[in-house]
Scaffold this active site. Sequence first.
Site, PDB file in Angstrom:
ATOM      1  N   HIS A 140      46.334 -10.228  72.403  1.00  0.00           N
ATOM      2  CA  HIS A 140      47.565 -10.254  71.372  1.00  0.00           C
ATOM      3  C   HIS A 140      48.568 -11.258  71.992  1.00  0.00           C
ATOM      4  O   HIS A 140      48.607 -11.237  73.195  1.00  0.00           O
ATOM      5  CB  HIS A 140      48.128  -8.848  71.504  1.00  0.00           C
ATOM      6  CG  HIS A 140      46.885  -7.569  71.175  1.00  0.00           C
ATOM      7  ND1 HIS A 140      47.183  -6.949  69.982  1.00  0.00           N
ATOM      8  CD2 HIS A 140      46.201  -7.095  72.031  1.00  0.00           C
ATOM      9  CE1 HIS A 140      46.267  -6.155  69.915  1.00  0.00           C
ATOM     10  NE2 HIS A 140      45.667  -6.238  71.073  1.00  0.00           N
TER      11      HIS A 140
ATOM     12  N   HIS B 122      39.822  -9.414  73.198  1.00  0.00           N
ATOM     13  CA  HIS B 122      40.916  -9.832  72.279  1.00  0.00           C
ATOM     14  C   HIS B 122      42.024  -9.782  72.886  1.00  0.00           C
ATOM     15  O   HIS B 122      42.680  -9.124  73.980  1.00  0.00           O
ATOM     16  CB  HIS B 122      41.155  -9.162  71.098  1.00  0.00           C
ATOM     17  CG  HIS B 122      41.494  -7.572  71.305  1.00  0.00           C
ATOM     18  ND1 HIS B 122      40.331  -6.656  71.387  1.00  0.00           N
ATOM     19  CD2 HIS B 122      42.463  -6.949  71.015  1.00  0.00           C
ATOM     20  CE1 HIS B 122      40.745  -5.530  71.210  1.00  0.00           C
ATOM     21  NE2 HIS B 122      42.198  -5.753  71.233  1.00  0.00           N
TER      22      HIS B 122
ATOM     23  N   ILE C 292      46.170  -7.408  61.699  1.00  0.00           N
ATOM     24  CA  ILE C 292      46.008  -6.725  60.131  1.00  0.00           C
ATOM     25  C   ILE C 292      47.577  -5.586  60.289  1.00  0.00           C
ATOM     26  O   ILE C 292      47.895  -5.539  59.203  1.00  0.00           O
ATOM     27  CB  ILE C 292      45.109  -6.267  59.821  1.00  0.00           C
ATOM     28  CG1 ILE C 292      44.654  -6.117  58.219  1.00  0.00           C
ATOM     29  CG2 ILE C 292      44.525  -4.872  60.516  1.00  0.00           C
ATOM     30  CD1 ILE C 292      43.430  -5.878  57.792  1.00  0.00           C
TER      31      ILE C 292
HETATM   32  P1  AMP Z   1      43.388  -3.078  70.705  1.00  0.00           P
HETATM   33  O1  AMP Z   1      44.203  -1.776  70.720  1.00  0.00           O
HETATM   34  O2  AMP Z   1      44.177  -4.000  71.832  1.00  0.00           O
HETATM   35  O3  AMP Z   1      42.002  -2.856  70.787  1.00  0.00           O
HETATM   36  O4  AMP Z   1      43.909  -3.750  69.438  1.00  0.00           O
HETATM   37  C1  AMP Z   1      43.021  -4.002  68.396  1.00  0.00           C
HETATM   38  C2  AMP Z   1      43.723  -4.923  67.259  1.00  0.00           C
HETATM   39  O5  AMP Z   1      42.952  -5.192  66.153  1.00  0.00           O
HETATM   40  C3  AMP Z   1      44.940  -3.812  66.458  1.00  0.00           C
HETATM   41  O6  AMP Z   1      46.083  -4.421  66.691  1.00  0.00           O
HETATM   42  C4  AMP Z   1      44.488  -4.077  65.089  1.00  0.00           C
HETATM   43  O7  AMP Z   1      45.547  -4.035  64.272  1.00  0.00           O
HETATM   44  C5  AMP Z   1      43.656  -5.280  65.169  1.00  0.00           C
HETATM   45  N1  AMP Z   1      42.619  -5.188  64.031  1.00  0.00           N
HETATM   46  C6  AMP Z   1      41.730  -4.073  63.822  1.00  0.00           C
HETATM   47  N2  AMP Z   1      40.980  -4.470  62.909  1.00  0.00           N
HETATM   48  C7  AMP Z   1      41.579  -5.675  62.305  1.00  0.00           C
HETATM   49  C8  AMP Z   1      41.062  -6.783  61.021  1.00  0.00           C
HETATM   50  N3  AMP Z   1      40.101  -6.399  60.502  1.00  0.00           N
HETATM   51  N4  AMP Z   1      41.889  -7.682  61.106  1.00  0.00           N
HETATM   52  C9  AMP Z   1      42.677  -8.259  61.874  1.00  0.00           C
HETATM   53  N5  AMP Z   1      43.241  -7.343  63.001  1.00  0.00           N
HETATM   54  C10 AMP Z   1      42.519  -5.947  63.202  1.00  0.00           C
END
Ligand code: AMP
Length: 138
Positions: free
Chosen positions: A104, A102, A34
């Site tokens: 990326h 997750h 997002i």
């Molecule tokens: P991290 O810092 O590796 O935990 O990254 C978490 C990621 O989740 C970030 O890049 C956020 O932009 C993404 N994120 C959080 N909420 C959502 C959502 N509702 N939909 C899509 N991506 C999300």
Amino acid sequence: MAASSSTIFDSILAGDIPCERIFEDEHVLAFLDIQPLSRGHVLLIPKQRAAKLHELDEAHAAALGRALPRLARAVMQVSGCEDYNVLQNNGAPAHQAVMHVHFHIIPKCAHKGLELIWNTENLKDGPELGSAIRAALA
Ligand code: AMP
């Protein structure tokens, strides 16, 4: 090991929060980040609730490994980039914000994408360290 707490990714998996779905199978879901670092920034998550990579069972770990190259091919084709980073953070000090595993996939082109500070030092105790990690693996 204690069960992980619920996160926003559980709500996405349940369909309670919308996302732009890219791919789904029995074990994994991929969707657009997002707040992308670059166009085509995708997240791939397991359907197993686990905060860190080492907590995953074999089936979910294998499914992530199967999906990653396939997703990377599609993201590169659409973004037009040749280069990309695959990033997977474990723990808040390691920049994990959402405590559900997750990956990326972040296209890197035209000065957009992941920026890294890579503070290295020389390996000092390779044999001892290697031996300790091999023993932990056994
Ligand atoms: P991290 O810092 O590796 O935990 O990254 C978490 C990621 O989740 C970030 O890049 C956020 O932009 C993404 N994120 C959080 N909420 C959502 C959502 N509702 N939909 C899509 N991506 C999300």
